[in-house]
Write a protein that holds these residues in place. Structure first.
Motif, mmCIF file in Angstrom:
data_model
loop_
_atom_site.group_PDB
_atom_site.id
_atom_site.type_symbol
_atom_site.label_atom_id
_atom_site.label_comp_id
_atom_site.label_asym_id
_atom_site.label_seq_id
_atom_site.Cartn_x
_atom_site.Cartn_y
_atom_site.Cartn_z
ATOM 1 N N LEU A 50 -66.821 10.877 -30.833
ATOM 2 C CA LEU A 50 -68.099 10.455 -30.259
ATOM 3 C C LEU A 50 -68.931 11.597 -29.700
ATOM 4 O O LEU A 50 -70.127 11.428 -29.472
ATOM 5 C CB LEU A 50 -67.860 9.398 -29.175
ATOM 6 C CG LEU A 50 -67.320 8.056 -29.689
ATOM 7 C CD1 LEU A 50 -67.161 7.072 -28.545
ATOM 8 C CD2 LEU A 50 -68.231 7.473 -30.766
ATOM 9 N N THR A 51 -68.335 12.756 -29.465
ATOM 10 C CA THR A 51 -69.101 13.903 -28.974
ATOM 11 C C THR A 51 -69.305 14.947 -30.050
ATOM 12 O O THR A 51 -70.407 15.458 -30.240
ATOM 13 C CB THR A 51 -68.394 14.543 -27.759
ATOM 14 O OG1 THR A 51 -68.239 13.551 -26.741
ATOM 15 C CG2 THR A 51 -69.215 15.695 -27.194
ATOM 16 N N GLU A 52 -68.239 15.246 -30.777
ATOM 17 C CA GLU A 52 -68.314 16.204 -31.876
ATOM 18 C C GLU A 52 -67.508 15.673 -33.048
ATOM 19 O O GLU A 52 -66.491 15.006 -32.861
ATOM 20 C CB GLU A 52 -67.733 17.569 -31.467
ATOM 21 C CG GLU A 52 -68.448 18.266 -30.334
ATOM 22 C CD GLU A 52 -67.738 19.546 -29.914
ATOM 23 O OE1 GLU A 52 -66.823 19.988 -30.646
ATOM 24 O OE2 GLU A 52 -68.080 20.085 -28.852
ATOM 25 N N ALA A 53 -67.959 15.984 -34.263
ATOM 26 C CA ALA A 53 -67.206 15.628 -35.467
ATOM 27 C C ALA A 53 -67.364 16.756 -36.468
ATOM 28 O O ALA A 53 -68.490 17.156 -36.793
ATOM 29 C CB ALA A 53 -67.709 14.318 -36.064
ATOM 30 N N GLY A 92 -63.844 13.597 -25.318
ATOM 31 C CA GLY A 92 -63.752 13.705 -23.877
ATOM 32 C C GLY A 92 -63.224 12.415 -23.281
ATOM 33 O O GLY A 92 -63.299 11.350 -23.912
ATOM 34 N N PRO A 93 -62.688 12.463 -22.066
ATOM 35 C CA PRO A 93 -62.068 11.276 -21.484
ATOM 36 C C PRO A 93 -62.995 10.077 -21.377
ATOM 37 O O PRO A 93 -62.596 8.947 -21.680
ATOM 38 C CB PRO A 93 -61.620 11.764 -20.097
ATOM 39 C CG PRO A 93 -61.449 13.236 -20.253
ATOM 40 C CD PRO A 93 -62.504 13.662 -21.222
ATOM 41 N N GLY A 140 -54.886 12.748 -29.172
ATOM 42 C CA GLY A 140 -54.990 13.249 -27.810
ATOM 43 C C GLY A 140 -55.931 14.414 -27.645
ATOM 44 O O GLY A 140 -56.546 14.582 -26.582
ATOM 45 N N ASP A 141 -56.078 15.231 -28.689
ATOM 46 C CA ASP A 141 -56.944 16.400 -28.544
ATOM 47 C C ASP A 141 -58.415 16.033 -28.526
ATOM 48 O O ASP A 141 -59.268 16.890 -28.272
ATOM 49 C CB ASP A 141 -56.648 17.446 -29.619
ATOM 50 C CG ASP A 141 -56.831 16.936 -31.045
ATOM 51 O OD1 ASP A 141 -57.122 15.735 -31.234
ATOM 52 O OD2 ASP A 141 -56.661 17.744 -31.985
ATOM 53 N N GLU A 142 -58.741 14.769 -28.774
ATOM 54 C CA GLU A 142 -60.113 14.315 -28.575
ATOM 55 C C GLU A 142 -60.407 14.079 -27.092
ATOM 56 O O GLU A 142 -61.546 13.888 -26.704
ATOM 57 C CB GLU A 142 -60.378 13.039 -29.369
ATOM 58 C CG GLU A 142 -60.381 13.247 -30.849
ATOM 59 C CD GLU A 142 -61.547 12.562 -31.549
ATOM 60 O OE1 GLU A 142 -62.403 11.971 -30.867
ATOM 61 O OE2 GLU A 142 -61.584 12.627 -32.777
#
Length: 279
Positions: free
Chosen positions: A245-248, A256-257, A13-15
């Motif tokens: 997909l945005t940060e790793a 993000g949603p 969920g924190d993604e």
């Protein structure tokens, strides 16, 4: 005609967002009724206060949403710090009981620069065996994630752990993207030996040439082959989206949603082709 396999869709969920209310709302919009808890309100799950854990439980109960697993940081430390992980796992166990889940994701330790995996092997197995003993006492199951740069990052070393940490409380979470990032062809190189030990599916893919994380099916992680094999085996557990997909980064990722939705739809295209129903 047999009924289609039914897997429980979940996600980190924190993604999606730091606020667990937003996490739950987006997951439910995507058809998921479970959440993998790694952090809430920007705080790692291992550091949540009792009051925060109770509030999280209330949010989930109100939404009729459940927890698939605790995405803990246990074992994401240098092997020299392994002794301190027992106390952290006992705290994670309290949180898992409050959130009504028996699964806890863990890792198999980093090593200092210049130290080889072989040099820490015995210490890793001893530490994981001790942690598995705590999990058994607590009625939990530890799910080892094959994270890059820990001892168990390649298929052969994950198999070594599966063979030698001899506890019913030690099982595997399968992460195709992480295997790609250490140069493996996940299904081709690891599935046959690791399949009997796999208890949980984490869903992301990656590009072999660059290591960049991709939606399931868009990389070299052979995700569909593994989904087909799991379905044929009668698997009826969790599929947890961890898109990155945005940060790793070393301690997690963010999508993000919108990007999380892209990842969910990509995975659904695979399960639709295979004939797996996500619930």
């Amino acid at each position: 005609m047999t009924d289609a396999p039914r897997w429980h869709l979940s996600g980190f969920g924190d993604e999606i967002d730091a606020d667990p209310r937003v996490q739950v709302a987006v997951l439910q919009a995507l058809g998921a009724r479970h959440l993998e808890v790694r952090s809430a309100w920007g705080t790692n799950v291992a550091d949540l206060t009792d009051a925060q854990v109770r509030e999280l439980a209330q949010i989930l109960d109100a939404a009729e949403h459940r927890v698939s697993a605790i995405g803990s940081p246990i074992g994401k430390v240098d092997i020299s710090e392994a002794a301190g992980e027992v106390a952290r796992l006992r705290r994670i166990a309290e949180i898992a009981h409050t959130l009504d889940t028996r699964y806890v994701r863990i890792f198999s330790f980093y090593r200092a620069e210049g130290v080889t995996p072989e040099q820490i092997r015995d210490d890793v197995i001893a530490a994981l065996t001790e942690l598995a003993g705590v999990a058994e006492d607590e009625g939990l199951v530890l799910l080892h994630e094959n994270e890059k740069d820990i001892y168990g990052d390649t298929p052969d070393r994950v198999a070594d752990l599966a063979r030698h940490v001899s506890s019913p409380a030690f099982r595997l979470a399968w992460d195709a993207a992480n295997f790609v990032q250490v140069g493996a062809r996940p299904h081709t190189d690891g599935w046959a030996e690791l399949a009997p030990h796999v208890e949980y599916l984490q869903v992301k893919d990656a590009d072999l040439a660059t290591g960049a994380v991709r939606p399931a099916g868009d990389g070299d992680g052979e995700v569909e082959a593994t989904v087909r094999a799991l379905a044929a085996s009668g698997y009826a557990g969790f599929a947890s989206l961890e898109p990155h997909l945005t940060e790793a980064g070393r301690m997690g990722g963010f999508s993000g949603p919108a990007a999380f939705g892209v990842a969910a739809r990509a995975f659904a295209r695979i399960t639709d082709r295979v004939g797996v129903q996500l619930v």
